[in-house]
Design an enzyme around this catalytic site. Structure first.
Site, PDB file in Angstrom:
ATOM      1  N   TYR A  60      -2.421  -0.238  -8.888  1.00 34.93           N
ATOM      2  CA  TYR A  60      -2.955   0.087  -7.435  1.00 34.93           C
ATOM      3  C   TYR A  60      -2.152  -0.766  -6.298  1.00 34.93           C
ATOM      4  O   TYR A  60      -2.662  -0.805  -5.488  1.00 34.93           O
ATOM      5  CB  TYR A  60      -4.399  -0.191  -7.531  1.00 34.93           C
ATOM      6  N   HIS A  61      -0.753  -0.756  -6.207  1.00 34.97           N
ATOM      7  CA  HIS A  61      -0.050  -1.450  -5.334  1.00 34.97           C
ATOM      8  C   HIS A  61       1.268  -0.486  -4.835  1.00 34.97           C
ATOM      9  O   HIS A  61       2.316  -0.966  -4.790  1.00 34.97           O
ATOM     10  CB  HIS A  61       0.303  -2.783  -5.738  1.00 34.97           C
ATOM     11  N   PRO A  62       1.034   0.682  -4.405  1.00 36.47           N
ATOM     12  CA  PRO A  62       2.300   1.517  -3.867  1.00 36.47           C
ATOM     13  C   PRO A  62       2.445   1.063  -2.685  1.00 36.47           C
ATOM     14  O   PRO A  62       1.961   0.842  -1.741  1.00 36.47           O
ATOM     15  CB  PRO A  62       1.547   2.696  -3.989  1.00 36.47           C
TER      16      PRO A  62
END
Length: 528
Positions: A464-466
């Protein structure tokens, strides 16, 4: 038609910080526009309800099929509503490594070295441990130690120590190496989102207009300058104008989407969707980077882990009641309670693997319900070499963009992830974690590269770290310059994780807030 000095698009981590700082002194008329709602409900505010946050607070995006994941479609949860992803995340307070920011500066993000960004991290932070050389104590973002971590989370750290792995009591010094318990963005037992830190304290202030449930369709550009936004609210189309600045902070997926819908992006791609080109900029929606992550899942006979059983259900019912009455107990869990940062090879400039220990079994991001009890350990590739894209699926802003992280396209990412997964199994086998008798739910020969790689491609996905889709730099192709101003358009800034030229070595919430803080200062200087 409403007129403001500054419009901020997006009430997430960066947008909340930018809007709050721009509005707090009362000198500017600021309008914050958010597509979702207020997120003012107990399921968002209660940390332990993280798996049960309403769909209205989560875009629940999906990727295009990933060739590096055997053609699977990945899941991309993103926060919707005030607080953005800080309203649905695991609340871990991590900044990254000094190397990350010094490397940004080397790549052309001048003024973004570790020494440059540290004052903004400290300014945003209200750490309950107090302030020191590395930490702030008076900022709006409350940071605290966990009060009720699970025994298994502590055992993971102790097992790492048994393997002579470094321990740390502070992941937010310049070097984040080591294993330990995470600090969290909570206050008095509740989630402390960026909106609760920066936006809610200003609610009702005369110069600050907060508009929720308002979808931005495009930025209005006249004579090369951003002068407002077109929104859709309650089925009606409206325009909101800005005399000074528009600050785009819709996140790594929606910020490039909005730029492209506004005519800023790859010209050929925009033409395919009938969008008139204002600025031909190939880097908009390119350079997507994300932390590819593998979750090892173990079943355990100990029912002190979160899980599904009669004893577990009764324990949770009591915990929910305790939290509702006192804001204490295990419902304050961030789930990812402990973890670590580790180098897969000695010549890495900084740790390249991050671990998260979760005192619950996880399958498919927690969407698959499992019987029994157990624990999970994540390993993610901190500085991936693979690059992906965000592209328009439609000229309608309500349609999700096409997201292609291109996971595991580069073999170097697989090598790092393989090493991280193997270390998880080594830690699991050592007391005191081994005392929980965890049984691997996905048995594989960890010494066989081909077998392990096949398992990883079958099960890995995002953590969850774009970032990176509106890349900052000093080169002609960069989307924003080092003051976060969009190249080729006056009066337009970007203030979220999309501007990162490289993904930081850790969770992205705290860095996104820091970016919002800096953006506010850049806009203030431009409007002075």
């Amino acid at each position: 038609m409403d007129q403001f000095d500054v419009i901020v698009i997006g009430g997430g981590s960066g947008g909340s910080a930018a809007a709050g700082r721009l509005a707090e002194d009362g000198r500017r008329r600021v309008c914050l526009i958010e597509a979702g709602g207020s997120n003012d409900n107990f399921r968002v505010k209660t940390p332990g309800f993280m798996p049960f946050i309403p769909d209205a607070s989560n875009y629940r995006y999906e990727t295009v099929p990933q060739k590096g994941l055997n053609g699977r479609v990945g899941y991309q949860p993103r926060g919707r509503g005030l607080g953005g992803s800080s309203a649905i995340n695991a609340m871990i307070y991590i900044r990254g490594h000094q190397y990350d920011y010094d490397h940004w500066a080397e790549l052309g993000a001048h003024g973004w070295s570790y020494a440059d960004v540290l004052p903004y991290f400290k300014r945003s932070e209200g750490n309950e441990r107090g302030g020191n050389e590395w930490h702030g104590a008076d900022g709006p973002l409350n940071v605290m130690d966990q009060r009720w971590p699970n025994a298994g989370s502590r055992a993971f750290v102790e097992a790492a120590a048994q393997l002579q792995l470094q321990l740390t009591d502070d992941f937010n010094k310049p070097d984040n190496s080591g294993f330990g318990l995470f600090q969290v963005t909570q206050k008095a037992g509740e989630r402390w989102s960026a909106a609760r830190a920066y936006v809610e304290p200003l609610r009702g202030k005369g110069n600050f207009d907060i508009r929720t449930d308002a979808l931005v369709e495009k930025i209005i550009i006249e004579n090369g300058r951003a002068v407002g936004v077109q929104i859709r609210r309650g089925g009606q189309q409206e325009q909101v104008r800005a005399s000074g600045a528009v600050v785009l902070a819709a996140g790594a997926f929606n910020s490039p989407q909005i730029l492209m819908l506004s005519g800023i992006g790859p010209a050929e791609h925009l033409a395919q969707h009938g969008v008139s080109v204002q600025v031909d900029r190939a880097a908009v929606g390119s350079d997507l980077q994300d932390h590819i992550d593998y979750v090892s899942s173990y079943e355990s006979p100990w029912n002190g882990f979160f899980g599904s059983s009669l004893a577990g259900t009764l324990r949770m019912a009591g915990a929910v009641l305790q939290h509702r009455l006192k804001r204490t107990g295990i419902m304050t869990t961030p789930f990812a309670e402990s973890g670590g940062f580790w180098k897969s090879h000695a010549d890495a400039p900084a740790p390249d693997v991050q671990f998260h220990f979760v005192p619950a079994m996880l399958e498919d991001h927690g969407r698959t319900k499992l019987k029994g009890h157990g624990f999970s350990v994540h390993a993610c590739v901190l500085r991936p070499e693979s690059r992906g894209t965000v592209r328009l699926a439609s000229a309608d802003a309500a349609v999700a963009p096409l997201i292609d992280p291109n996971f595991l396209d580069d073999d170097r990412d697989m090598a790092v992830l393989r090493a991280g997964v193997r270390l998880i199994e080594r830690i699991r086998a050592v007391s005191p974690l081994a005392d929980f008798a965890g049984v691997d739910r996905h048995v594989v020969d960890y010494d066989n590269d081909a077998a392990l790689d096949a398992m990883i491609r079958d099960r890995a996905d995002t953590v969850y770290h774009p970032v990176g889709t509106c890349r900052m730099g000093s080169d002609a192709d960069a989307v924003v310059d080092p003051t976060l101003k969009v190249n080729g358009v006056d009066g337009l800034w970007v203030a979220d994780a999309s501007i990162m030229p490289r993904l930081v070595s850790g969770n992205t919430n705290a860095p996104s807030i820091m970016i919002g803080e800096r953006a506010a200062d850049f806009v203030k200087a431009a409007l002075a």
